[in-house]
Design a protein around this motif. Structure first.
Motif, short mmCIF file in Angstrom:
data_model
loop_
_atom_site.label_atom_id
_atom_site.label_comp_id
_atom_site.label_asym_id
_atom_site.label_seq_id
_atom_site.Cartn_x
_atom_site.Cartn_y
_atom_site.Cartn_z
N PRO A 1 4.16 18.80 -0.87
CA PRO A 1 4.53 18.48 -2.25
C PRO A 1 4.66 19.74 -3.10
O PRO A 1 3.90 20.70 -2.93
CB PRO A 1 3.37 17.61 -2.73
CG PRO A 1 2.20 18.08 -1.90
CD PRO A 1 2.77 18.44 -0.55
N VAL A 2 5.65 19.74 -3.97
CA VAL A 2 5.79 20.80 -4.96
C VAL A 2 6.04 20.17 -6.32
O VAL A 2 6.62 19.09 -6.42
CB VAL A 2 6.93 21.78 -4.62
CG1 VAL A 2 6.69 22.47 -3.29
CG2 VAL A 2 8.27 21.08 -4.64
N ARG B 1 9.84 19.61 -19.22
CA ARG B 1 10.42 18.77 -18.17
C ARG B 1 10.36 19.54 -16.85
O ARG B 1 10.23 20.76 -16.82
CB ARG B 1 11.87 18.40 -18.50
CG ARG B 1 12.01 17.50 -19.74
CD ARG B 1 11.47 16.10 -19.48
NE ARG B 1 11.26 15.33 -20.68
CZ ARG B 1 12.17 14.51 -21.22
NH1 ARG B 1 13.36 14.40 -20.68
NH2 ARG B 1 11.88 13.81 -22.30
N GLY B 2 10.51 18.81 -15.73
CA GLY B 2 10.46 19.45 -14.44
C GLY B 2 10.92 18.53 -13.33
O GLY B 2 11.47 17.45 -13.58
N TYR B 3 10.70 18.97 -12.10
CA TYR B 3 10.98 18.11 -10.96
C TYR B 3 9.87 18.26 -9.94
O TYR B 3 9.10 19.23 -9.97
CB TYR B 3 12.34 18.45 -10.33
CG TYR B 3 12.39 19.70 -9.49
CD1 TYR B 3 12.08 19.69 -8.13
CD2 TYR B 3 12.75 20.93 -10.07
CE1 TYR B 3 12.14 20.85 -7.37
CE2 TYR B 3 12.81 22.09 -9.31
CZ TYR B 3 12.50 22.04 -7.96
OH TYR B 3 12.54 23.19 -7.21
N MET B 4 9.77 17.30 -9.06
CA MET B 4 8.82 17.35 -7.96
C MET B 4 9.58 17.03 -6.68
O MET B 4 10.68 16.47 -6.71
CB MET B 4 7.68 16.35 -8.17
CG MET B 4 8.13 14.90 -8.18
SD MET B 4 6.76 13.73 -8.38
CE MET B 4 5.83 14.04 -6.87
N ALA B 5 9.00 17.41 -5.56
CA ALA B 5 9.62 17.13 -4.27
C ALA B 5 8.55 16.94 -3.22
O ALA B 5 7.48 17.57 -3.27
CB ALA B 5 10.58 18.25 -3.87
N VAL B 6 8.83 16.06 -2.26
CA VAL B 6 7.93 15.82 -1.13
C VAL B 6 8.80 15.61 0.11
O VAL B 6 9.99 15.32 0.00
CB VAL B 6 7.04 14.57 -1.33
CG1 VAL B 6 6.17 14.71 -2.58
CG2 VAL B 6 7.89 13.31 -1.41
N VAL C 1 0.85 -1.19 0.00
CA VAL C 1 0.00 0.00 0.00
C VAL C 1 0.88 1.24 0.00
O VAL C 1 1.74 1.42 0.89
CB VAL C 1 -0.93 0.01 1.22
CG1 VAL C 1 -1.81 1.26 1.21
CG2 VAL C 1 -1.78 -1.26 1.24
N TYR C 2 0.69 2.09 -0.99
CA TYR C 2 1.50 3.30 -1.16
C TYR C 2 0.62 4.54 -1.21
O TYR C 2 -0.48 4.52 -1.78
CB TYR C 2 2.30 3.23 -2.46
CG TYR C 2 3.44 2.24 -2.48
CD1 TYR C 2 4.71 2.62 -2.07
CD2 TYR C 2 3.24 0.94 -2.91
CE1 TYR C 2 5.77 1.72 -2.10
CE2 TYR C 2 4.29 0.03 -2.94
CZ TYR C 2 5.55 0.43 -2.54
OH TYR C 2 6.60 -0.47 -2.56
N HIS C 3 1.14 5.63 -0.67
CA HIS C 3 0.63 6.96 -0.96
C HIS C 3 1.27 7.41 -2.28
O HIS C 3 2.33 6.90 -2.68
CB HIS C 3 1.00 7.94 0.15
CG HIS C 3 0.49 7.54 1.51
ND1 HIS C 3 -0.76 7.87 1.97
CD2 HIS C 3 1.08 6.82 2.50
CE1 HIS C 3 -0.93 7.39 3.18
NE2 HIS C 3 0.17 6.74 3.53
N VAL C 4 0.66 8.38 -2.96
CA VAL C 4 1.22 8.83 -4.23
C VAL C 4 1.08 10.35 -4.36
O VAL C 4 0.10 10.93 -3.90
CB VAL C 4 0.53 8.13 -5.43
CG1 VAL C 4 -0.94 8.48 -5.51
CG2 VAL C 4 1.24 8.46 -6.74
N GLU C 5 2.10 10.97 -4.95
CA GLU C 5 2.06 12.38 -5.32
C GLU C 5 2.57 12.48 -6.76
O GLU C 5 3.43 11.71 -7.18
CB GLU C 5 2.93 13.24 -4.40
CG GLU C 5 2.42 13.35 -2.98
CD GLU C 5 1.18 14.23 -2.84
OE1 GLU C 5 0.84 14.93 -3.83
OE2 GLU C 5 0.57 14.21 -1.76
N TYR C 6 2.02 13.47 -7.50
CA TYR C 6 2.35 13.61 -8.91
C TYR C 6 3.09 14.92 -9.17
O TYR C 6 2.86 15.93 -8.51
CB TYR C 6 1.08 13.58 -9.76
CG TYR C 6 0.33 12.27 -9.69
CD1 TYR C 6 0.72 11.18 -10.46
CD2 TYR C 6 -0.76 12.12 -8.83
CE1 TYR C 6 0.04 9.97 -10.39
CE2 TYR C 6 -1.45 10.91 -8.76
CZ TYR C 6 -1.04 9.85 -9.54
OH TYR C 6 -1.71 8.65 -9.46
N GLY C 7 3.98 14.85 -10.14
CA GLY C 7 4.68 16.04 -10.61
C GLY C 7 4.50 16.16 -12.11
O GLY C 7 5.45 16.00 -12.88
N THR C 8 3.28 16.40 -12.55
CA THR C 8 2.98 16.41 -13.98
C THR C 8 3.45 17.73 -14.59
O THR C 8 3.35 18.80 -13.98
CB THR C 8 1.48 16.22 -14.23
OG1 THR C 8 0.75 17.21 -13.52
CG2 THR C 8 1.04 14.85 -13.73
#
Length: 279
Positions: A139-140, A152-157, A101-108
């Motif tokens: 999250p960002v 393109r980009g990046y995400m962070a949590v 079981v995972y939590h998820v965050e997106y960096g679209t």
């Protein structure tokens, strides 16, 4: 022919047995996987972190991708070239088929009908994703000012690894032969990474270790492989089918125990994971 009451009861019982063995059907004839019983749920490997460019567009099922991830059961995984719909499918399979079981965050960073399906006026979202067993906060999602030939980009949590909070970054830099663009992107990323004493930087950097555009990241963090360095003396295991190291787990304020590179038939990038020292 009219069937007697006993015959109908027998038919109903057989139908119920089949439903238990096979499970309910989804539209189009696909079988829906049932959740594993609680006692069958397997645990993730604590303090294991993974990065994987899942390849898009590629002909791979989300069930197969989930099975690959479940084989190594990381606590945190960063995915690149990820459509939101695919990540949702992977996450569901991880839970229903493997008990993870995972939590998820997106960096679209873009919506692309060709890559992610949907309809032309509402295409699927595409970019990065982070899955974590522990909850994620703050999250960002940042799109680079210049993405090169594709946005393109990046995400962070922020999540918990080794019992302590850590900032986790996930990025995908500009495609090959766009060195100048990647240099600008790593400048943006490094400025954010530098704000954190404990950080994990995951991703497909599309550059070999001694590429000049990675200098800013090397100045802040070390590769999870202590033998891999940005010099001719470094020995870096390839992470792609074309025998280049493009995928990294950079660590800042964290100590690795061991790492592995695992080829997979479902992507042109290998799976890279590391186990971290919780102390």
């Amino acid at each position: 022919m009219v069937l007697g009451r006993g015959t109908w009861l027998l038919a109903g019982a057989m139908t119920a047995v089949c439903m238990v063995l096979v499970g309910p059907s989804a539209p189009g004839g696909a079988l829906l996987a049932r959740s594993l019983p609680v006692e069958a749920v397997r645990d993730v490997v604590p303090n294991r972190v993974m990065t994987w460019n899942i390849c898009n567009p590629c002909e791979a099922s989300n069930a197969d991708r989930a099975a690959e991830i479940a084989t190594y059961a990381p606590q945190v995984i960063g995915l690149q070239e990820a459509c939101v719909r695919d990540v949702e499918g992977i996450r569901n399979h991880l839970e229903s088929l493997h008990g993870l079981v995972y939590h998820v965050e997106y960096g679209t960073v873009l919506r692309n009908w060709g890559r992610c399906g949907g309809v032309p006026w509402s295409a699927g979202a595409y970019g990065q994703a982070i899955l974590s067993v522990a909850p994620m906060t703050d999250p960002v999602s940042v799109e680079y000012p210049d993405g090169g030939s594709e946005d393109r980009g990046y995400m962070a949590v922020t999540t918990t690894v080794g019992g302590q909070p850590v900032r986790v970054f996930n990025t995908h830099l500009a495609q090959r032969r766009q060195e100048t663009v990647r240099a600008g992107q790593t400048g943006v990323l490094a400025a954010d990474v530098a704000r954190h004493d404990r950080a994990i930087i995951l991703g497909d950097f599309n550059a070999v270790p001694d590429a000049p555009e990675l200098a800013g990241i090397w100045a802040l963090a070390a590769d999870t492989d202590p033998q891999c360095r940005p010099s001719s003396t470094g020995i870096c295991k390839p992470t792609t089918d074309w025998q280049s190291k493009f995928d990294y787990i950079f660590l800042r304020g964290l100590v690795p125990l061991e790492h592995r590179v695992r080829p997979t038939p479902y992507s042109d990038h290998h799976m890279l994971y590391t186990d971290l020292d919780p102390t």
